[in-house]
Design a protein around this motif. Structure first.
Motif, PDB file in Angstrom:
ATOM      1  N   GLN A  52       0.828  -1.203   0.000  1.00  0.00           N
ATOM      2  CA  GLN A  52       0.000   0.000   0.000  1.00  0.00           C
ATOM      3  C   GLN A  52       0.866   1.258   0.000  1.00  0.00           C
ATOM      4  O   GLN A  52       0.516   2.262  -0.623  1.00  0.00           O
ATOM      5  CB  GLN A  52      -0.950  -0.030   1.198  1.00  0.00           C
ATOM      6  CG  GLN A  52      -2.080  -1.049   1.012  1.00  0.00           C
ATOM      7  CD  GLN A  52      -2.918  -1.261   2.253  1.00  0.00           C
ATOM      8  OE1 GLN A  52      -2.410  -1.224   3.368  1.00  0.00           O
ATOM      9  NE2 GLN A  52      -4.212  -1.487   2.065  1.00  0.00           N
ATOM     10  N   GLU A  56       1.102   4.062  -3.450  1.00  0.00           N
ATOM     11  CA  GLU A  56       0.857   5.501  -3.384  1.00  0.00           C
ATOM     12  C   GLU A  56       1.775   6.289  -4.310  1.00  0.00           C
ATOM     13  O   GLU A  56       1.516   7.454  -4.598  1.00  0.00           O
ATOM     14  CB  GLU A  56       1.026   5.997  -1.940  1.00  0.00           C
ATOM     15  CG  GLU A  56      -0.045   5.507  -0.975  1.00  0.00           C
ATOM     16  CD  GLU A  56      -1.443   5.943  -1.369  1.00  0.00           C
ATOM     17  OE1 GLU A  56      -1.586   7.063  -1.913  1.00  0.00           O
ATOM     18  OE2 GLU A  56      -2.396   5.173  -1.146  1.00  0.00           O
ATOM     19  N   LYS A 161      -4.748  -4.441  -8.431  1.00  0.00           N
ATOM     20  CA  LYS A 161      -4.725  -4.225  -6.985  1.00  0.00           C
ATOM     21  C   LYS A 161      -5.403  -5.395  -6.266  1.00  0.00           C
ATOM     22  O   LYS A 161      -4.859  -5.975  -5.337  1.00  0.00           O
ATOM     23  CB  LYS A 161      -5.429  -2.906  -6.640  1.00  0.00           C
ATOM     24  CG  LYS A 161      -4.804  -1.675  -7.292  1.00  0.00           C
ATOM     25  CD  LYS A 161      -3.379  -1.438  -6.798  1.00  0.00           C
ATOM     26  CE  LYS A 161      -2.799  -0.120  -7.274  1.00  0.00           C
ATOM     27  NZ  LYS A 161      -2.375  -0.107  -8.684  1.00  0.00           N
ATOM     28  N   CYS A 191      -9.146  -1.525  -0.054  1.00  0.00           N
ATOM     29  CA  CYS A 191      -8.598  -0.910  -1.262  1.00  0.00           C
ATOM     30  C   CYS A 191      -9.089   0.527  -1.383  1.00  0.00           C
ATOM     31  O   CYS A 191     -10.282   0.808  -1.215  1.00  0.00           O
ATOM     32  CB  CYS A 191      -9.037  -1.710  -2.494  1.00  0.00           C
ATOM     33  SG  CYS A 191      -8.467  -0.977  -4.059  1.00  0.00           S
TER      34      CYS A 191
END
Length: 210
Positions: A52, A56, A161, A191
């Protein structure tokens, strides 16, 4: 197609609506640098949290072959941080070299999501598997099969994802069962990228934020 960035000519199943094409190598280059940097620096023991943080970065796109390296790399970093006996820098180099060979789109065209294969590469690296190995060869293939089974159960269309979260979750569980290394997982994987995915399953995805 001809890559608009490096000029490489190769066959492809996809281009943008204007006819432009970017090869996998150019597509993932900056993203791979981010993956390696974060995985080398992090002290996190949860590979989902590591991914995660990686996701980004603006050079990690909604979909793309960088996920084929990211899944295994995050697992290697978390495995190392949980006491797994590996040279992390060397392992990440192997992960990048092997994962980068998995083309984009294999989930639909080959029937094996690259994130699922990435978990098999992770297992191969940490167990030292080769084509002539015994137990480690079996563990690596079983890891890939387990990840792909979980990904396939949710169904398509693809979401890099969702598929990466699913593959890594299964790898954490199998590493605990088979290798005795207890990596961490969040209580619930959430998510935050659904707004960027036109094909998001929304309520049918186990990670949908709502």
């Amino acid at each position: 197609m001809t890559c608009a960035l490096c000029g490489r000519k190769e066959k492809s199943h996809a281009a943008c609506q204007a006819g432009h094409y970017v090869c996998d190598t150019c597509h993932e280059k900056k993203g791979l640098e981010t993956i390696r940097r974060i995985c080398m620096e992090t002290s996190l023991r949860d590979p989902i949290a590591i991914m995660q943080a990686v996701m980004e970065d603006p050079f990690i796109y909604m979909h793309g072959p960088e996920h084929h390296v990211m899944a295994g790399a995050a697992l290697l970093a978390a495995y190392h941080n949980c006491g797994g006996q590996i040279c992390l820098e060397e392992a990440l180099g192997q992960m990048e070299e092997r994962g980068s060979q998995i083309p984009g789109g294999v989930c639909g065209f080959w029937g094996c999501c690259g994130a699922g294969v990435s978990t098999g590469i992770f297992m191969s690296i940490v167990t030292g598997a080769t084509p002539l190995a015994g137990k480690s060869w079996g563990l690596s293939n079983r890891m890939t099969a387990r990840a792909l089974e979980a990904i396939g159960e949710i169904g398509g269309p693809r979401c890099c994802k969702r598929d990466t979260f699913t593959a890594v979750r299964e790898a954490v569980r199998m590493a605990g069962e088979e290798l005795g290394v207890g990596m961490e997982l969040p209580e619930r994987i959430v998510c935050t990228f659904s707004g960027e995915n036109r094909q998001c399953l929304r309520g049918k995805c186990p990670y949908y934020q709502g």
